[in-house]
Design a protein around this motif. Structure first.
Motif, mmCIF file in Angstrom:
data_model
loop_
_atom_site.group_PDB
_atom_site.id
_atom_site.type_symbol
_atom_site.label_atom_id
_atom_site.label_comp_id
_atom_site.label_asym_id
_atom_site.label_seq_id
_atom_site.Cartn_x
_atom_site.Cartn_y
_atom_site.Cartn_z
ATOM 1 N N PHE A 83 0.825 -1.216 0.000
ATOM 2 C CA PHE A 83 0.000 0.000 0.000
ATOM 3 C C PHE A 83 0.855 1.259 0.000
ATOM 4 C CE2 PHE A 83 -0.945 2.813 3.713
ATOM 5 C CZ PHE A 83 -1.652 3.797 3.029
ATOM 6 N N TYR A 84 1.748 1.385 0.967
ATOM 7 C CA TYR A 84 2.458 2.654 1.120
ATOM 8 C C TYR A 84 3.621 2.782 0.142
ATOM 9 C CZ TYR A 84 3.728 6.934 3.472
ATOM 10 O OH TYR A 84 3.980 8.257 3.747
ATOM 11 N N GLN A 104 -8.963 8.148 -3.015
ATOM 12 C CA GLN A 104 -10.354 7.981 -2.597
ATOM 13 C C GLN A 104 -11.015 6.774 -3.266
ATOM 14 O OE1 GLN A 104 -11.265 9.914 -0.034
ATOM 15 N NE2 GLN A 104 -9.266 10.880 -0.278
ATOM 16 N N THR A 105 -10.370 6.200 -4.283
ATOM 17 C CA THR A 105 -10.914 4.990 -4.916
ATOM 18 C C THR A 105 -10.874 3.793 -3.976
ATOM 19 O OG1 THR A 105 -8.744 4.532 -5.912
ATOM 20 C CG2 THR A 105 -10.361 5.682 -7.276
ATOM 21 N N VAL A 113 -13.049 -5.936 -2.228
ATOM 22 C CA VAL A 113 -12.235 -6.808 -1.373
ATOM 23 C C VAL A 113 -13.134 -7.602 -0.431
ATOM 24 C CG1 VAL A 113 -10.560 -6.834 0.522
ATOM 25 C CG2 VAL A 113 -10.152 -5.401 -1.492
ATOM 26 N N LEU A 114 -14.115 -6.939 0.162
ATOM 27 C CA LEU A 114 -15.041 -7.630 1.075
ATOM 28 C C LEU A 114 -15.820 -8.710 0.339
ATOM 29 C CD1 LEU A 114 -16.452 -4.618 3.147
ATOM 30 C CD2 LEU A 114 -14.789 -6.324 3.882
ATOM 31 N N ALA A 163 -5.072 1.089 -3.352
ATOM 32 C CA ALA A 163 -6.429 1.189 -2.812
ATOM 33 C C ALA A 163 -7.027 -0.179 -2.514
ATOM 34 C CB ALA A 163 -7.323 1.947 -3.798
ATOM 35 N N PHE A 164 -6.539 -1.218 -3.182
ATOM 36 C CA PHE A 164 -6.978 -2.585 -2.908
ATOM 37 C C PHE A 164 -6.103 -3.239 -1.834
ATOM 38 C CE2 PHE A 164 -8.967 -1.897 -6.976
ATOM 39 C CZ PHE A 164 -10.137 -2.640 -6.923
#
Length: 310
Positions: A83-84, A104-105, A113-114, A163-164
């Protein structure tokens, strides 16, 4: 009003991530150090704070990490590391406010993901995320005026992937806290109930990735400014912003108040833009950029309100 103001202050501190990452990039700092040093600082700060204030939980956290090393390496490596690393990489190609808007996506990525974890996702909320996505596209189209498509894609695509990665890592931890599964261990420990211990465990899990990236890229030594800026990001975004945001959500007593706290995070885009213009001599966006910012913020607010009204 107190909840809203607290949430806005949290968004202000969160925005330092995008502004300072851009500043370090413009200053010639390598993106690998901009990413990894933040977590090295976080590891030091959290370790000292927990050792002094909650020594028993600190020791339990270390034991939990050693016992489930593979799990934390995957959860922390993806949720914090991938992510970072991608967020800081994109700062080399896009202004901070563009990265903040594109980030913001994650509102679109989180339900997907959920869904992958077998959760049910309301269709109406998913449709509203298309407004956010359209706003993000406009923001990135605005960037094409001052650069090439290749540069814009190098700035945008990593953020889409990030974002994922972030919700994936967080959901792995949630699943482990709630009984685990076939491939996910069930982690029943007092350390899992403490948010600072969870952050410490995810930070520890990200360390192998940082080590690999440093060895593979062999970046030049970080400058003093980069050391200072990454420490500021760790304090402002990792500690101050997170604490303020969690405080705002904790004070919410209704779905409307909870939605208000969450909606304030759309201000990250505005604060990032303002910080870049004031501190880095950034240029204000044109019509497409402002339209994209507006659509992103409106879509985020509508999405969160729908989620909390249900």
């Amino acid at each position: 009003m107190r909840i809203i103001l607290t949430g806005i202050f949290a968004a202000l501190f969160f925005s330092t991530t995008f502004v300072l990452n851009r500043a370090m990039s413009l200053d010639g700092g390598h993106w690998v150090w901009s990413a990894s040093l933040r977590y090295f600082w976080m590891l030091a700060i959290l370790s000292v704070a927990l050792f002094i204030g909650r020594r028993k939980l600190f020791i339990q956290s270390l034991k939990l990490y050693a016992r489930h090393f593979k799990f934390w390496t995957i959860a922390g490596g993806v949720g914090f590391g991938v992510f970072y690393a991608l967020i800081t990489f994109s700062a080399s190609y896009s202004p901070g406010w563009v990265v903040a808007a594109t980030w913001q996506t994650t509102i679109l990525a989180t339900p997907i993901v959920l869904l992958g974890f077998g959760k049910k996702i309301p269709l109406r909320a998913m449709l509203l995320t298309l407004i956010i996505f359209a706003g993000v596209l406009l923001v990135n189209l605005e960037s094409v005026k001052d650069s090439s498509w290749a540069t814009v894609l190098l700035g945008a695509v990593p953020v889409f992937i990030a974002a994922f990665a972030y919700p994936f890592g967080n959901q792995l931890v949630w699943e482990a806290m709630n009984g685990g599964g076939r491939l996910i261990p069930a982690l029943d420990s007092p350390a899992m109930d403490d948010p600072f211990c969870r952050v410490l465990l995810l930070t520890l899990g990200s360390l192998p990735l940082w080590g690999v990236l440093i060895l593979v890229t062999s970046p030049p030594s970080p400058s003093v400014n980069q050391l200072v800026n990454t420490a500021l990001v760790a304090v402002f975004s990792g500690i101050a912003a997170t604490s303020l945001f969690l405080y705002a959500r904790h004070k919410a007593r209704s779905a409307a108040e909870l939605a208000a706290a969450d909606c304030t995070q759309s201000m990250e885009v505005v604060f990032s833009l303002g910080g870049e213009v004031l501190l880095l001599n950034g240029v204000l966006p044109g019509l497409l950029g402002w339209a994209g910012i507006g659509m992103t913020m409106i879509g985020l607010i509508l999405y969160i309100r729908v989620q909390n009204v249900r």
